[in-house]
Write a protein that holds these residues in place. Structure first.
Motif, PDB file in Angstrom:
ATOM      1  N   GLU A  34      15.113  15.943   1.612  1.00 31.73           N
ATOM      2  CA  GLU A  34      13.726  16.283   1.907  1.00 31.73           C
ATOM      3  C   GLU A  34      12.854  15.426   2.634  1.00 31.73           C
ATOM      4  OE1 GLU A  34      12.093  17.298  -1.957  1.00 31.73           O
ATOM      5  OE2 GLU A  34      13.256  19.097  -2.258  1.00 31.73           O
ATOM      6  N   MET A  35      13.271  14.087   2.468  1.00 41.24           N
ATOM      7  CA  MET A  35      12.361  13.017   3.103  1.00 41.24           C
ATOM      8  C   MET A  35      12.795  13.054   4.642  1.00 41.24           C
ATOM      9  SD  MET A  35       9.824  11.565   1.634  1.00 41.24           S
ATOM     10  CE  MET A  35       9.554  10.371   2.771  1.00 41.24           C
ATOM     11  N   ASN A  84      10.370  13.880   7.825  1.00 39.71           N
ATOM     12  CA  ASN A  84      10.495  12.725   8.936  1.00 39.71           C
ATOM     13  C   ASN A  84      10.688  13.565  10.280  1.00 39.71           C
ATOM     14  OD1 ASN A  84       9.850  10.692   7.388  1.00 39.71           O
ATOM     15  ND2 ASN A  84      11.813   9.801   7.315  1.00 39.71           N
ATOM     16  N   ILE A  85      11.741  14.519  10.093  1.00 42.86           N
ATOM     17  CA  ILE A  85      12.029  15.244  11.441  1.00 42.86           C
ATOM     18  C   ILE A  85      10.852  16.017  11.892  1.00 42.86           C
ATOM     19  CG2 ILE A  85      13.417  17.084  12.393  1.00 42.86           C
ATOM     20  CD1 ILE A  85      15.755  15.841  11.065  1.00 42.86           C
ATOM     21  N   ASP A 105      22.302  11.459  -9.471  1.00 38.72           N
ATOM     22  CA  ASP A 105      22.675  11.455  -8.119  1.00 38.72           C
ATOM     23  C   ASP A 105      22.201  12.596  -7.126  1.00 38.72           C
ATOM     24  OD1 ASP A 105      23.800   8.998  -8.657  1.00 38.72           O
ATOM     25  OD2 ASP A 105      25.925   9.825  -9.003  1.00 38.72           O
ATOM     26  N   GLY A 106      22.326  13.774  -7.791  1.00 30.77           N
ATOM     27  CA  GLY A 106      22.254  14.825  -7.132  1.00 30.77           C
ATOM     28  C   GLY A 106      20.515  15.058  -6.691  1.00 30.77           C
ATOM     29  N   GLU A 107      19.904  14.461  -7.791  1.00 32.92           N
ATOM     30  CA  GLU A 107      18.546  14.474  -7.533  1.00 32.92           C
ATOM     31  C   GLU A 107      17.953  13.639  -6.515  1.00 32.92           C
ATOM     32  OE1 GLU A 107      14.245  15.879  -8.105  1.00 32.92           O
ATOM     33  OE2 GLU A 107      16.277  16.896  -9.077  1.00 32.92           O
ATOM     34  N   ALA A 108      18.738  12.355  -6.398  1.00 31.36           N
ATOM     35  CA  ALA A 108      18.216  11.515  -5.579  1.00 31.36           C
ATOM     36  C   ALA A 108      18.717  11.986  -4.046  1.00 31.36           C
ATOM     37  CB  ALA A 108      18.831  10.246  -5.839  1.00 31.36           C
ATOM     38  N   ARG A 109      19.710  12.707  -4.108  1.00 29.79           N
ATOM     39  CA  ARG A 109      20.231  13.058  -2.723  1.00 29.79           C
ATOM     40  C   ARG A 109      19.380  14.163  -2.401  1.00 29.79           C
ATOM     41  NH1 ARG A 109      25.428  15.136  -3.746  1.00 29.79           N
ATOM     42  NH2 ARG A 109      24.516  17.178  -4.016  1.00 29.79           N
TER      43      ARG A 109
END
Length: 59
Positions: free
Chosen positions: A34-35, A39-40, A25-29
């Protein structure tokens, strides 16, 4: 937040239930965040280049 774990291999057990799920879950978060930042940064770069082209065109 960084989590470091040590897993002692035990015959017949494939993964540690709670720790493995929290790590995934932490890796996915982290990847989602990061994405979001990427994007920003991309949007800001596009806006900067667009403003530069407009400034050049109006000059």
């Amino acid at each position: 937040m960084r989590i470091e774990t040590r897993v002692i291999p035990v015959e017949g057990i494939a993964k540690v239930p709670d720790i493995a799920e929290d790590f995934e879950d932490g890796e996915a978060r982290r990847q989602r965040e990061e994405m979001w930042l990427l994007n920003i940064a991309t949007a800001l770069a596009v806006m900067l280049v667009s403003c530069a082209w407009i400034a050049i065109a109006l000059d």
